[in-house]
Design an enzyme around this catalytic site. Sequence first.
Site, PDB file in Angstrom:
ATOM      1  N   ARG A   1       0.823  -1.211   0.000  1.00  7.98           N
ATOM      2  CA  ARG A   1       0.000   0.000   0.000  1.00  7.98           C
ATOM      3  C   ARG A   1       0.863   1.269   0.000  1.00  7.98           C
ATOM      4  O   ARG A   1       0.515   2.270  -0.636  1.00  7.98           O
ATOM      5  CB  ARG A   1      -0.909   0.000   1.226  1.00  7.98           C
TER       6      ARG A   1
ATOM      7  N   HIS B   1       0.358   4.371  -2.586  1.00  8.38           N
ATOM      8  CA  HIS B   1       0.088   5.754  -2.164  1.00  8.38           C
ATOM      9  C   HIS B   1       1.227   6.700  -2.545  1.00  8.38           C
ATOM     10  O   HIS B   1       1.003   7.892  -2.724  1.00  8.38           O
ATOM     11  CB  HIS B   1      -0.189   5.814  -0.659  1.00  8.38           C
TER      12      HIS B   1
ATOM     13  N   VAL C   1       0.550   9.936  -5.988  1.00  8.55           N
ATOM     14  CA  VAL C   1       0.693  11.362  -5.673  1.00  8.55           C
ATOM     15  C   VAL C   1       1.976  11.874  -6.341  1.00  8.55           C
ATOM     16  O   VAL C   1       3.071  11.645  -5.841  1.00  8.55           O
ATOM     17  CB  VAL C   1       0.726  11.582  -4.147  1.00  8.55           C
TER      18      VAL C   1
ATOM     19  N   ASN D   1      -3.753   8.762   4.589  1.00  6.82           N
ATOM     20  CA  ASN D   1      -2.504   8.203   5.137  1.00  6.82           C
ATOM     21  C   ASN D   1      -2.394   8.280   6.655  1.00  6.82           C
ATOM     22  O   ASN D   1      -1.785   7.399   7.280  1.00  6.82           O
ATOM     23  CB  ASN D   1      -1.297   8.942   4.535  1.00  6.82           C
TER      24      ASN D   1
ATOM     25  N   HIS E   1      -6.209  -5.691  -2.473  1.00  8.34           N
ATOM     26  CA  HIS E   1      -6.986  -5.945  -1.251  1.00  8.34           C
ATOM     27  C   HIS E   1      -7.145  -7.439  -0.967  1.00  8.34           C
ATOM     28  O   HIS E   1      -7.914  -7.815  -0.093  1.00  8.34           O
ATOM     29  CB  HIS E   1      -8.336  -5.233  -1.327  1.00  8.34           C
ATOM     30  N   THR E   2      -6.417  -8.264  -1.682  1.00  3.69           N
ATOM     31  CA  THR E   2      -6.253  -9.659  -1.272  1.00  3.69           C
ATOM     32  C   THR E   2      -5.374  -9.728  -0.021  1.00  3.69           C
ATOM     33  O   THR E   2      -5.268 -10.769   0.621  1.00  3.69           O
ATOM     34  CB  THR E   2      -5.617 -10.506  -2.410  1.00  3.69           C
TER      35      THR E   2
ATOM     36  N   ASP F   1     -10.059  -9.377   2.761  1.00  4.74           N
ATOM     37  CA  ASP F   1     -10.660 -10.581   2.181  1.00  4.74           C
ATOM     38  C   ASP F   1     -10.481 -11.716   3.196  1.00  4.74           C
ATOM     39  O   ASP F   1      -9.985 -11.482   4.291  1.00  4.74           O
ATOM     40  CB  ASP F   1     -10.101 -10.915   0.786  1.00  4.74           C
TER      41      ASP F   1
ATOM     42  N   THR G   1      -8.500 -14.155   3.320  1.00  5.57           N
ATOM     43  CA  THR G   1      -7.135 -14.638   3.524  1.00  5.57           C
ATOM     44  C   THR G   1      -6.157 -13.459   3.433  1.00  5.57           C
ATOM     45  O   THR G   1      -5.483 -13.284   2.412  1.00  5.57           O
ATOM     46  CB  THR G   1      -6.783 -15.689   2.447  1.00  5.57           C
TER      47      THR G   1
HETATM   48  C1  HEM Z   1      -9.222   1.410  -5.904  1.00  3.87           C
HETATM   49  C2  HEM Z   1      -9.143   2.321  -4.967  1.00  3.87           C
HETATM   50  C3  HEM Z   1      -8.690   2.010  -3.563  1.00  3.87           C
HETATM   51  C4  HEM Z   1      -9.302   2.418  -2.435  1.00  3.87           C
HETATM   52  C5  HEM Z   1     -10.538   3.285  -2.343  1.00  3.87           C
HETATM   53  C6  HEM Z   1      -8.567   1.877  -1.331  1.00  3.87           C
HETATM   54  C7  HEM Z   1      -8.874   2.069  -0.005  1.00  3.87           C
HETATM   55  C8  HEM Z   1      -8.274   1.432   1.060  1.00  3.87           C
HETATM   56  C9  HEM Z   1      -8.663   1.581   2.452  1.00  3.87           C
HETATM   57  C10 HEM Z   1      -9.761   2.501   2.966  1.00  3.87           C
HETATM   58  C11 HEM Z   1      -7.870   0.782   3.188  1.00  3.87           C
HETATM   59  C12 HEM Z   1      -7.887   0.621   4.713  1.00  3.87           C
HETATM   60  C13 HEM Z   1      -7.044   1.710   5.346  1.00  3.87           C
HETATM   61  C14 HEM Z   1      -7.222   1.837   6.841  1.00  3.87           C
HETATM   62  O1  HEM Z   1      -8.090   1.197   7.415  1.00  3.87           O
HETATM   63  O2  HEM Z   1      -6.493   2.629   7.468  1.00  3.87           O
HETATM   64  C15 HEM Z   1      -6.983   0.106   2.276  1.00  3.87           C
HETATM   65  C16 HEM Z   1      -6.028  -0.826   2.643  1.00  3.87           C
HETATM   66  C17 HEM Z   1      -5.168  -1.426   1.768  1.00  3.87           C
HETATM   67  N1  HEM Z   1      -5.042  -1.145   0.426  1.00  3.87           N
HETATM   68 FE1  HEM Z   1      -6.284  -0.034  -0.688  1.00  3.87          FE
HETATM   69  N2  HEM Z   1      -7.523   1.135  -1.808  1.00  3.87           N
HETATM   70  C18 HEM Z   1      -7.549   1.190  -3.171  1.00  3.87           C
HETATM   71  C19 HEM Z   1      -6.645   0.606  -4.038  1.00  3.87           C
HETATM   72  C20 HEM Z   1      -5.557  -0.119  -3.633  1.00  3.87           C
HETATM   73  C21 HEM Z   1      -4.500  -0.550  -4.520  1.00  3.87           C
HETATM   74  C22 HEM Z   1      -4.412  -0.220  -5.987  1.00  3.87           C
HETATM   75  C23 HEM Z   1      -3.624  -1.268  -3.751  1.00  3.87           C
HETATM   76  C24 HEM Z   1      -2.347  -1.954  -4.157  1.00  3.87           C
HETATM   77  C25 HEM Z   1      -2.138  -2.482  -5.326  1.00  3.87           C
HETATM   78  C26 HEM Z   1      -4.145  -1.280  -2.411  1.00  3.87           C
HETATM   79  C27 HEM Z   1      -3.573  -1.948  -1.364  1.00  3.87           C
HETATM   80  C28 HEM Z   1      -4.052  -1.942  -0.074  1.00  3.87           C
HETATM   81  C29 HEM Z   1      -3.551  -2.811   0.968  1.00  3.87           C
HETATM   82  C30 HEM Z   1      -2.492  -3.897   0.802  1.00  3.87           C
HETATM   83  C31 HEM Z   1      -4.245  -2.480   2.141  1.00  3.87           C
HETATM   84  C32 HEM Z   1      -4.038  -3.075   3.537  1.00  3.87           C
HETATM   85  C33 HEM Z   1      -2.920  -2.329   4.236  1.00  3.87           C
HETATM   86  C34 HEM Z   1      -2.598  -2.822   5.636  1.00  3.87           C
HETATM   87  O3  HEM Z   1      -3.220  -3.764   6.133  1.00  3.87           O
HETATM   88  O4  HEM Z   1      -1.689  -2.200   6.246  1.00  3.87           O
HETATM   89  N3  HEM Z   1      -5.296  -0.545  -2.368  1.00  3.87           N
HETATM   90  N4  HEM Z   1      -7.248   0.530   0.996  1.00  3.87           N
END
Ligand code: HEM
Length: 324
Positions: free
Chosen positions: A64, A68, A72, A96, A196-197, A242, A244
Amino acid sequence: MAASSRMGLSVYLAIMAAVLASALGAELTADYYSETCPQALTTIKLLVGAAILREPRMGASLVRLHFHDCFVNGCDGSILLDDTDDMVGEKTAKPNNNSVRGYDVIDTIKSAVNTICLGNVVSCADILAVAARDSIVALGGTSYDVLLGRRDATTASMDDANNDIPTPFMDLPALQDSFESHGLSLHDLVVLSGGHTLGYSRCLFFRGRLYNETGTLDPAYAGSLDERCPLTGDDDALSALDDTPTTVDADYYQGLMQGRALLHSDQQLYQAGGAAGDLVEYYAENPTKFWEDFGAAMLKLGSLSPLTADEGEVRENCRVVNQV
Ligand code: HEM
Ligand SMILES: *[C@@H]1O[C@H](CO)[C@@H](O)[C@H](O)[C@H]1NC(C)=O
Ligand SMILES: *[C@@H]1O[C@H](CO)[C@@H](O)[C@H](O)[C@H]1NC(C)=O
């Protein structure tokens, strides 16, 4: 006369080629550090592996962090800059603040490669790209060659982070606009959302989905979320994105088809139907294609507007701009 004008023409062509090459910018290459720091990639991989052993979620957090950074002003390490008296950076921007993690793992990696390379050679932006790939591989994804040679920004912008990173409250058209503004297609949106896997979200980001979108939410799943994410309070309570959350697989897409998406934005990919919905079904049924296409899409994400050649700098410490 004829000879000297031919000479003039070839000099002119050579100059034009140089001008064109610099206008196009230097290209990223997979072997960028093979001479200057041949041990860089193995060092990063080792330390990413160690961080994930300590805490499996860290793999998600590192993926992530790269996303991010890249959304930007390109993949330029800007997200890693701490605020200064003169600059409010990206760390406290809404998407962030109290959310992006892994900064100290990147610090550890950076100081290790500075030592191994006998100097400040590997950019912070490249470390983010490699750490994301190594995380994906460590958690069961397919490997891909990361392209390297990014340089680091000397500035960061909270406003840009607030404007350029999509929110989980967006409907499909807004998500699509956000990705298109970064040169990414609907297909890229669906594949990259497969990020989000891995990982978790806090209650404040999925509360609305839990209490206001019951029509598209699997009841058994909703029941399990209720306890963790009440109507008020417990904003920081975590749920997996998800089934897993430490494995790179297609369960994310299967979940969307069963009304088990945690975020509104994720459910939209299936719920809105059309081409996005078809792609969700395709990846749910073809995990192998997801592994392949996810790597290719990460490469595309990692190539967003890098600084190259003499642009930016290679930061000595990822948190601060070099002193001059
Ligand atoms: C499509 C638009 C996207 C939205 C609206 C979005 C939104 C979010 C949100 C709200 C969270 C939880 C953050 C928190 O609770 O503090 C999250 C977590 C995460 N996102 Fe996304 N995301 C998007 C796309 C992506 C993309 C493109 C990736 C990577 C290829 C990604 C990877 C992740 C990962 C791995 C997490 C978990 C991070 C952790 O557990 O530390 N996301 N995302
Ligand atoms: C970031 O989070 C901290 C700690 O929760 C909070 O005090 C601060 O106001 C937040 N910053 C912004 C800009 O929202
Ligand atoms: C549910 O929707 C209503 C009406 O739009 C809104 O006022 C409320 O804040 C939402 N609740 C949650 C938990 O998001």
